[in-house]
Motif scaffolding. Structure first.
Motif, mmCIF file in Angstrom:
data_model
loop_
_atom_site.group_PDB
_atom_site.id
_atom_site.type_symbol
_atom_site.label_atom_id
_atom_site.label_comp_id
_atom_site.label_asym_id
_atom_site.label_seq_id
_atom_site.Cartn_x
_atom_site.Cartn_y
_atom_site.Cartn_z
ATOM 1 N N LEU A 196 0.849 -1.203 0.000
ATOM 2 C CA LEU A 196 0.000 0.000 0.000
ATOM 3 C C LEU A 196 0.877 1.243 0.000
ATOM 4 C CD1 LEU A 196 -2.747 -1.028 2.577
ATOM 5 C CD2 LEU A 196 -2.797 -1.225 0.082
ATOM 6 N N ARG A 197 0.396 2.287 -0.656
ATOM 7 C CA ARG A 197 1.144 3.540 -0.639
ATOM 8 C C ARG A 197 0.849 4.298 0.655
ATOM 9 N NH1 ARG A 197 -1.353 3.806 -5.914
ATOM 10 N NH2 ARG A 197 -0.017 2.647 -7.333
ATOM 11 N N ASN A 198 1.813 5.037 1.122
ATOM 12 C CA ASN A 198 1.590 5.854 2.319
ATOM 13 C C ASN A 198 0.688 7.040 2.036
ATOM 14 O OD1 ASN A 198 2.941 4.484 4.336
ATOM 15 N ND2 ASN A 198 4.927 5.297 3.657
ATOM 16 N N ASP A 199 0.757 7.538 0.792
ATOM 17 C CA ASP A 199 -0.051 8.694 0.417
ATOM 18 C C ASP A 199 -1.106 8.290 -0.592
ATOM 19 O OD1 ASP A 199 1.351 10.746 1.871
ATOM 20 O OD2 ASP A 199 3.002 10.422 0.483
ATOM 21 N N ILE A 200 -2.267 8.920 -0.495
ATOM 22 C CA ILE A 200 -3.289 8.720 -1.521
ATOM 23 C C ILE A 200 -3.760 10.092 -1.985
ATOM 24 C CG2 ILE A 200 -3.998 6.533 -0.524
ATOM 25 C CD1 ILE A 200 -6.522 7.899 0.487
ATOM 26 N N GLN A 201 -4.322 10.113 -3.192
ATOM 27 C CA GLN A 201 -4.810 11.387 -3.724
ATOM 28 C C GLN A 201 -6.040 11.845 -2.952
ATOM 29 O OE1 GLN A 201 -5.533 11.041 -7.891
ATOM 30 N NE2 GLN A 201 -3.367 11.386 -8.397
ATOM 31 N N ALA A 205 -9.531 9.914 -1.906
ATOM 32 C CA ALA A 205 -9.955 9.841 -0.502
ATOM 33 C C ALA A 205 -11.399 10.330 -0.369
ATOM 34 C CB ALA A 205 -9.022 10.650 0.382
ATOM 35 N N VAL A 235 -9.309 2.901 -3.406
ATOM 36 C CA VAL A 235 -7.985 3.136 -2.806
ATOM 37 C C VAL A 235 -7.155 1.857 -2.657
ATOM 38 C CG1 VAL A 235 -6.797 3.962 -0.713
ATOM 39 C CG2 VAL A 235 -8.769 5.221 -1.600
ATOM 40 N N ILE A 236 -7.735 0.852 -2.002
ATOM 41 C CA ILE A 236 -6.955 -0.337 -1.640
ATOM 42 C C ILE A 236 -7.072 -1.449 -2.681
ATOM 43 C CG2 ILE A 236 -6.554 -2.042 0.181
ATOM 44 C CD1 ILE A 236 -6.106 0.847 1.134
ATOM 45 N N ASN B 198 -2.488 17.837 -2.768
ATOM 46 C CA ASN B 198 -3.102 16.835 -3.641
ATOM 47 C C ASN B 198 -3.091 15.448 -3.021
ATOM 48 O OD1 ASN B 198 -3.965 18.320 -5.838
ATOM 49 N ND2 ASN B 198 -1.910 18.356 -6.732
ATOM 50 N N ASP B 199 -2.073 15.202 -2.185
ATOM 51 C CA ASP B 199 -1.947 13.889 -1.561
ATOM 52 C C ASP B 199 -2.160 14.003 -0.069
ATOM 53 O OD1 ASP B 199 -1.211 12.323 -3.830
ATOM 54 O OD2 ASP B 199 0.682 13.421 -3.822
ATOM 55 N N ILE B 200 -2.771 12.989 0.504
ATOM 56 C CA ILE B 200 -2.875 12.944 1.962
ATOM 57 C C ILE B 200 -2.383 11.581 2.426
ATOM 58 C CG2 ILE B 200 -4.811 14.556 1.981
ATOM 59 C CD1 ILE B 200 -6.654 12.210 2.611
ATOM 60 N N GLN B 201 -1.997 11.496 3.700
ATOM 61 C CA GLN B 201 -1.519 10.224 4.232
ATOM 62 C C GLN B 201 -2.682 9.243 4.370
ATOM 63 O OE1 GLN B 201 0.533 10.907 7.898
ATOM 64 N NE2 GLN B 201 2.450 11.420 6.850
ATOM 65 N N LEU B 202 -2.386 7.987 4.047
ATOM 66 C CA LEU B 202 -3.421 6.958 4.157
ATOM 67 C C LEU B 202 -3.985 6.891 5.579
ATOM 68 C CD1 LEU B 202 -5.049 4.615 2.997
ATOM 69 C CD2 LEU B 202 -3.088 3.116 3.384
ATOM 70 N N GLY B 203 -3.113 7.004 6.565
ATOM 71 C CA GLY B 203 -3.562 6.940 7.960
ATOM 72 C C GLY B 203 -4.541 8.058 8.306
ATOM 73 N N ALA B 205 -6.425 9.599 6.079
ATOM 74 C CA ALA B 205 -7.637 9.309 5.309
ATOM 75 C C ALA B 205 -8.515 8.302 6.049
ATOM 76 C CB ALA B 205 -7.268 8.779 3.920
ATOM 77 N N TRP B 209 -12.350 8.846 7.136
ATOM 78 C CA TRP B 209 -13.551 8.084 6.748
ATOM 79 C C TRP B 209 -14.142 7.345 7.941
ATOM 80 C CZ3 TRP B 209 -9.805 6.417 2.573
ATOM 81 C CH2 TRP B 209 -9.176 5.194 2.809
#
Lengths: 318, 318
Positions: A196-201, A205, A235-236, B198-203, B205, B209
């Motif tokens: 998994l990437r640490n960052d998502i758009q 999100a 995302v995942i 543009n990017d946020i950390q998965l944690g 996010a 949610w």
């Protein structure tokens, strides 16, 4: 707490569970009726927690009480209440390990429910969750609640926050069935986290939390169409699904046969579907399995109504 | 569609709205009782859409019908139904512009509700949303629904998806009040978008949610505590709040006085709070305003129950 043994032994059935439920990565899960593990916790003359026996694991699980998810969970419970007598534990695995069905969570949930009963139920099910999660930590490295939650509480469970813990059940349409197809390949949970990437758009999100809100509203309002529209993971799933041969085809077949939604069970490799009833569950299951057959991948399958009760004491010896 | 004028003119009140509601960036909003705009749409002898007059805008809003949010929304409606006669529009702004209260959305929502009634209500409120959103696009560059949704439909609105549009109302505790304090500083919506990453950390996010699911469940179940715990924005607020002088102090004062939650109204600079009733609303409002007074920042304030009806026709002339 001043506790003492109320019984000689307690046997518990703890169900498998499906974490994430598509869009709800790390915040949702539901319990299956079957499969599940049976855990026996028995008072002991020694003042230690020991693993007496393990069946159904093909010799894979640790007998060392400091490493086994069931005994660690029990140990955390006993330390917390300051209980100094010991217990011995039997773990009867009745579901595949490393399948994405929350196998370690089931053992952990079953063990804490059993020790709680053995000592006269000092805690509610919700209060037991942190001990079960500590068992999970041994198996997965982190104290997740998206499998121990459903396995202990039953039904659909939502985890708003883990620190502090804020977890609650969600109502859902009674007729809902879960289908799980477990292809016989091995994926390590560790590896599924690593890719998994640490960052998502931010845009992705927003789509995901739109779907999470939709799924929660759909379940509470028993709105099958809204549940279906919301079961989308942008995302995942796009990342993890590449580890599962035939994934897109299996998912497509489930939807084509009337599944409300389908996705990766936990971190996989099992693929789950939700269906509006039993007949569609059987149809969906056949279709999913046949897609795996097509690519020569053997699989197990599980079909059940959503488990509304969670782990259950099935035998008590005094 | 074969439509004709059913009336000579229709006057509509369309309420202000608070988008995002802390954690629900781009997916949630609620409607205030007041303030709001009044929009008059009147049949015309010419076959064009014109802006007849604008009041309350201090000369800021465009009279060019291709650039005004109300006329653009009406134009999109008329093009869609293939109606070739014209109308003239009066826009009576009764709320601050650029405050984060969905001012352009209110004009847009009011205009489409008025033209719909003028032509005999060919569309439901939900069907009017895309026309209103097109009006929004002129003002903000994007067709967002988190203000036009609540302004047209009333109550709390959830936007699961914009393409395709999937939007629905959420029940909520009836006694809920909205408080908005509008500090007199100018922030351009454009700029508040630009400073977002543009990017946020998965944690982060996952936390967000989790909160979105919690807020949806809390509203539907009328669980004030859950609503309160869920009104936490770990993604957008930490970035945008730096543009609002005294933000942390104002928010803290709202919570200290019994607000269920508080956050940035839309993209700011207004700060909103939700309270369990009217008395707490007045107390919270005073505290918030006094914190702005302390740093010498003048402000307007608005207190109202949540608007359950959305935009309303208030006068019809035949």
């Amino acid at each position: 707490m001043n506790l003492k043994f109320k019984h000689k032994e307690v046997r518990v059935f703890a169900p498998a569970s499906v974490a994430n439920v598509s869009c709800g990565f790390d915040v949702m899960g539901f319990a299956m009726g079957t499969p599940g593990d049976e855990i026996v916790v028995r008072r002991s003359d020694k003042n230690t927690v020991t693993i007496k026996s393990i069946t159904g694991d093909e010799g894979v699980l640790p007998h060392d009480a400091r490493k086994n998810t069931a005994s660690v969970a029990v140990q955390k419970f006993l330390e917390h209440v300051g209980f100094e007598s010991g217990v011995e534990i039997e773990v009867h695995k009745q579901m595949p390990l490393g399948s994405g069905l929350g196998s370690s969570a089931a053992s952990s949930a079953g063990a804490v429910l059993a020790i709680n009963r053995l000592l006269g139920e000092p805690f509610s099910r919700k209060e037991l969750l942190p001990f079960a999660a500590e068992g999970e930590r041994v198996a997965c490295g982190t104290a997740h609640y998206d499998n121990v939650g459903p396995s202990l509480l039953g039904g659909f469970v939502f985890i708003r926050s883990t620190e502090p813990l804020d977890i609650f059940g969600l109502p859902f349409p009674e007729s809902l069935h879960g289908v799980v197809v477990h292809p016989h390949i091995e994926i390590k949970t560790e590896d599924t986290r690593k890719i998994l990437r640490n960052d998502i758009q931010l845009g992705q999100a927003v789509k995901q939390w739109g779907n999470v809100g939709g799924l929660v509203a759909g379940l509470i309002n028993k709105d099958i169409d809204l549940i279906s529209r919301s079961m989308e993971d942008v995302v995942i799933e796009p990342i993890r699904s590449v580890l599962i041969p035939g994934y897109d085809s299996v998912k497509e077949s489930a939807l084509a046969e009337g599944a409300i939604g389908a996705g990766i069970a936990g971190s996989g490799p099992s693929i789950f579907a939700l269906t509006p009833g039993e007949e569609s569950a059987r149809r969906v299951c056949r279709a999913m399995k046949s897609r795996l057959d097509d690519i020569g991948l053997p699989s197990d399958e599980y079909i059940s109504q959503i488990n509304t009760k969670g782990a259950q004491v099935i035998d008590v010896k005094d």
